[in-house]
Scaffold this motif. Structure first.
Motif, short mmCIF file in Angstrom:
data_model
loop_
_atom_site.label_atom_id
_atom_site.label_comp_id
_atom_site.label_asym_id
_atom_site.label_seq_id
_atom_site.Cartn_x
_atom_site.Cartn_y
_atom_site.Cartn_z
N ARG A 332 0.82 -1.20 0.00
CA ARG A 332 0.00 0.00 0.00
C ARG A 332 0.85 1.26 0.00
O ARG A 332 0.34 2.36 -0.02
CB ARG A 332 -0.91 0.03 1.24
CG ARG A 332 -1.86 -1.12 1.32
CD ARG A 332 -2.84 -1.08 0.18
NE ARG A 332 -3.61 0.18 0.15
CZ ARG A 332 -4.49 0.45 -0.79
NH1 ARG A 332 -4.69 -0.39 -1.75
NH2 ARG A 332 -5.14 1.59 -0.74
N PHE A 335 0.49 4.32 -2.14
CA PHE A 335 -0.71 5.12 -1.96
C PHE A 335 -0.70 5.94 -0.67
O PHE A 335 -1.67 6.58 -0.35
CB PHE A 335 -1.95 4.22 -1.96
CG PHE A 335 -2.37 3.84 -3.34
CD1 PHE A 335 -3.25 4.64 -4.04
CD2 PHE A 335 -1.86 2.72 -3.95
CE1 PHE A 335 -3.63 4.31 -5.32
CE2 PHE A 335 -2.24 2.37 -5.23
CZ PHE A 335 -3.12 3.17 -5.92
N PRO B 98 -5.38 10.16 0.20
CA PRO B 98 -4.05 9.66 -0.17
C PRO B 98 -4.03 8.17 -0.51
O PRO B 98 -3.17 7.73 -1.24
CB PRO B 98 -3.20 9.94 1.07
CG PRO B 98 -4.17 10.05 2.19
CD PRO B 98 -5.45 10.57 1.60
N THR B 99 -4.97 7.42 0.02
CA THR B 99 -4.92 5.98 -0.24
C THR B 99 -5.70 5.61 -1.50
O THR B 99 -5.78 4.44 -1.84
CB THR B 99 -5.51 5.21 0.95
OG1 THR B 99 -6.80 5.73 1.24
CG2 THR B 99 -4.63 5.34 2.16
N MET B 100 -6.26 6.61 -2.18
CA MET B 100 -7.08 6.29 -3.35
C MET B 100 -6.41 6.71 -4.64
O MET B 100 -5.67 7.68 -4.68
CB MET B 100 -8.42 7.03 -3.25
CG MET B 100 -9.34 6.49 -2.20
SD MET B 100 -10.91 7.36 -2.35
CE MET B 100 -11.63 6.93 -0.79
N SER B 101 -6.76 6.00 -5.72
CA SER B 101 -6.27 6.37 -7.05
C SER B 101 -7.00 7.63 -7.50
O SER B 101 -7.98 8.05 -6.88
CB SER B 101 -6.52 5.24 -8.02
OG SER B 101 -7.90 5.07 -8.18
#
Ligand SMILES: Nc1ncnc2c1ncn2[C@@H]1O[C@H](COP(=O)(O)OP(=O)(O)OP(=O)(O)O)[C@@H](O)[C@H]1O
Ligand SMILES: [Mg+2]
Lengths: 337, 258
Positions: A332, A335, B98-101
């Motif tokens: 992860r 990301f 931030p964790t997504m495309s």
């Protein structure tokens, strides 16, 4: 932001202002005497630690190998444990089973519960409650495991029999939940529950720490899109906290796998002639509890070697679990900003 | 469908501290209104009451009325979540998840609305990214993290995210303050295009920007430090910049302030 006690913090994944990982050296050495002395001392200490660990490992392997060569049973698949005598036969299958089952039960209970408690403290609780609750959780994480074991044996154990009975009646047709003839408080199931209570505070404490670090900008971004509080938690808080939750869970799992005393005073050992049972209501011994229980009688190198070999398997197991967790976190990384 | 905003006698509090006092103004549909004024006078605070984001801050509360066409945003029966789906917001610092495309960032609001159909999501993502003038720059890397874009691209991504859910009003709090002049111009052009569909309110410290993009300008000021901020004057941008009614407005605009 602070680093967490797992040694792995969310901040580790973030590049510094210059775009490099915080773990890279900074090339700031000047070559002056003080710099060289301190640099040398730091490097030296690092090398000593690595060397020590390697030597300890090597020593253990050297002790284990002769016993393993003398073994007349398959070390990985046998459930027998007769490590001494002229024809030693021993294998770790039963130990591995008991260790994994108790730990899995502990994780299945403690991880969701720990995350839920951490979410409650950071997202739902009013301020006057959040602080004392957080402190309490941190304190609980420091309670010695023997206390949990003793509490389980004397107090919680009184209430487990109805639960055990109920599960056996309703789910008994699945081999995992069959009655194996043990009292409720001496089964793998109950040991797993006590382990769950034991590792709950550490998982909660670390999850709470990362959840509290979620930037307000991310939370407001979700809320401004019309997210409800729970949706905001799912879009902003949980993804941000995931590496931390995994770290906390691994730390808890490490404790559960290696827990000795609490498991030892709870679990009934099996009769060596008893037939194999898959039931979680069986007794048994984990790697750690077996070694501790028998530590008094390591009288021959053959016998000692057999226990050391078992200990090494526990070490490898813990190592594998941590490696897998690292891989999950790394995947992860792209990301995490 | 763009809507009219009607603010009436609005007092805004942070706990016991009254941050803004007595704001009344109207924002016409399909127009751009700029909030200007010195730092700390309550521009962001007022803006955040227009989509009920103010009450997210502990202790934040509001007295007075905010009407969206004929709906009272602060009526007891009004669900703040529903308000925020109608009134979109873009923040000062770009804040993509931030964790997504890139794609998931734009689709986030749609997913919250329960839209799962892949084709419909893809279409809306493309439409919103085109709407935010970002499509050509990111169409080949929709699956890459949104946080990997430049600051200006991130801000346009956030605009795309906000317009993807088809809001009726778009609020922007200093959307260009972290951006270079080229990205700033790109966003100003964008605001000019979006104005045909949305009611837009923008906070800015840049006088030229206010003059360039807005139809109406509202000047906020503090009487004295520690006092609540208030709306000094609101009117057509042309009038505010050429012939304001209040001396304070003229002083601020011509830089003779404070
Ligand atoms: N979270 C908060 N808690 C308490 N007071 C706040 C908070 N946010 C803002 N304030 C106060 O409210 C007043 C108005 O602040 P606000 O952020 O709306 O000003 P602003 O006009 O947007 O300023 P700037 O141009 O610097 O962004 C200030 O006195 C500020 O100190
Ligand atoms: Mg502001």
């Amino acid at each position: 932001m602070s680093t967490s006690i797992t040694g792995h913090s969310v901040t580790d994944d973030l590049p510094g202002p210059d775009g490099r990982s915080p773990h890279d050296g900074d090339r700031a050495g000047t070559g002056r005497l003080g710099d060289r002395l301190f640099g040398g001392a730091a490097t030296g200490s690092g090398l000593v630690v690595v060397a020590l660990v390697t030597l300890v490992g090597l020593f253990l392997v050297m002790q284990a190998v002769p016993s393993l060569l003398n073994n007349n049973a398959n070390f990985l698949t046998s459930t027998e444990w007769v490590p001494s005598g002229s024809e030693p036969r021993f294998g770790i299958a039963a130990l591995l089973w008991a260790t994994v089952v108790t730990s899995v039960i502990a994780m299945v209970i403690a991880v969701p519960l720990g995350v839920a408690v951490a979410l409650f403290i950071t997202q739902y609780a009013p301020a006057w409650l959040a602080k004392p609750a957080a402190t309490t959780v941190d304190l609980l994480a420091a309670v010695p495991s023997i206390v949990y074991g003793f509490w389980g044996l004397t107090i919680a154990g009184q209430f487990i029999d109805p639960v055990t009975g109920f599960l056996q009646r309703t789910l008994g047709w699945i081999p995992f939940f069959g009655d194996a003839g043990f009292s409720g408080r001496s089964t793998l199931f109950f040991a797993g529950m006590i382990l769950a209570i034991m590792i709950l505070p550490i998982i909660t404490a670390i999850s709470r720490e990362v959840f509290a670090q979620v930037p307000v900008a991310h939370k407001e971004g979700a809320l401004a899109l019309g997210a409800t509080q729970w949706e905001m938690i799912r879009t902003a808080v949980l993804p941000f906290g995931k590496p931390g939750v995994i770290s906390g869970a691994m730390l808890g799992l490490g404790r559960a796998l290696g827990e000795t005393l609490a498991v030892m005073i709870l679990l009934s050992t099996l009769n060596p002639t008893a037939s194999w049972s898959w039931s979680v209501f069986n007794g048994g011994e984990t790697f750690a509890s077996k070694i501790a229980l028998n530590a008094g009688e390591f009288d021959s190198p053959q016998k000692t070697g057999a226990y050391i070999a078992a200990g090494l398997v526990l070490f490898i197991l813990t190592f594998l679990v941590n490696a897998v967790a690292r891989i999950v976190i790394e995947r992860r990384k792209a990301f995490s900003e | 469908m763009a809507k009219r905003i009607d603010v009436k006698d609005l007092d805004i509090y942070y706990g016991d501290f009254k941050a803004v006092e007595g704001v009344s103004m109207t924002v016409e549909p399909r127009s751009v209104t700029a909030f200007i004024g010195p730092s700390g006078c309550g521009k962001s605070t007022v803006l955040r009451t227009l989509n009920r984001m103010h009450e997210v801050i502990p202790g934040g509360r509001v007295d007075g009325k905010v009407m969206l066409d004929d709906q009272d945003l602060y009526a007891p029966s009004m669900d703040p979540v529903a308000v925020r789906r109608t009134v979109g917001m873009v923040f000062q610092r770009p804040n993509p998840f931030p964790t997504m495309s890139i794609k998931d960032n734009v689709a986030a609001g749609l997913r919250l609305n329960g839209i799962k159909d892949k084709k419909r999501l893809d279409e809306t993502v493309e439409k919103s990214l085109r709407g935010a003038n970002l499509w050509s720059e990111v169409k080949d890397r929709l699956d890459k993290p949104g946080a990997g874009l430049s600051g200006g691209q991130q801000q346009r991504l956030c605009i795309a995210r906000a317009i993807a859910v088809n809001p009726q009003v778009l609020l922007m709090d200093e959307p260009c303050s972290a951006l270079d002049p080229i990205s700033t111009l790109a966003i100003e052009d964008l605001i000019n295009e979006l104005k045909s569909q949305y009611t837009i309110v923008i906070v800015t410290h840049n006088m030229q920007q206010a003059a360039r993009v807005s139809d109406q300008t509202a000047f906020f000021n503090l009487k004295a430090t520690g006092q609540p901020g208030r709306l000094v004057e609101v009117g057509s941008t042309q009038k505010i910049f050429s012939n304001p009614e209040q001396q304070a407005t003229e002083d601020y605009i011509s830089g003779r302030f404070g």
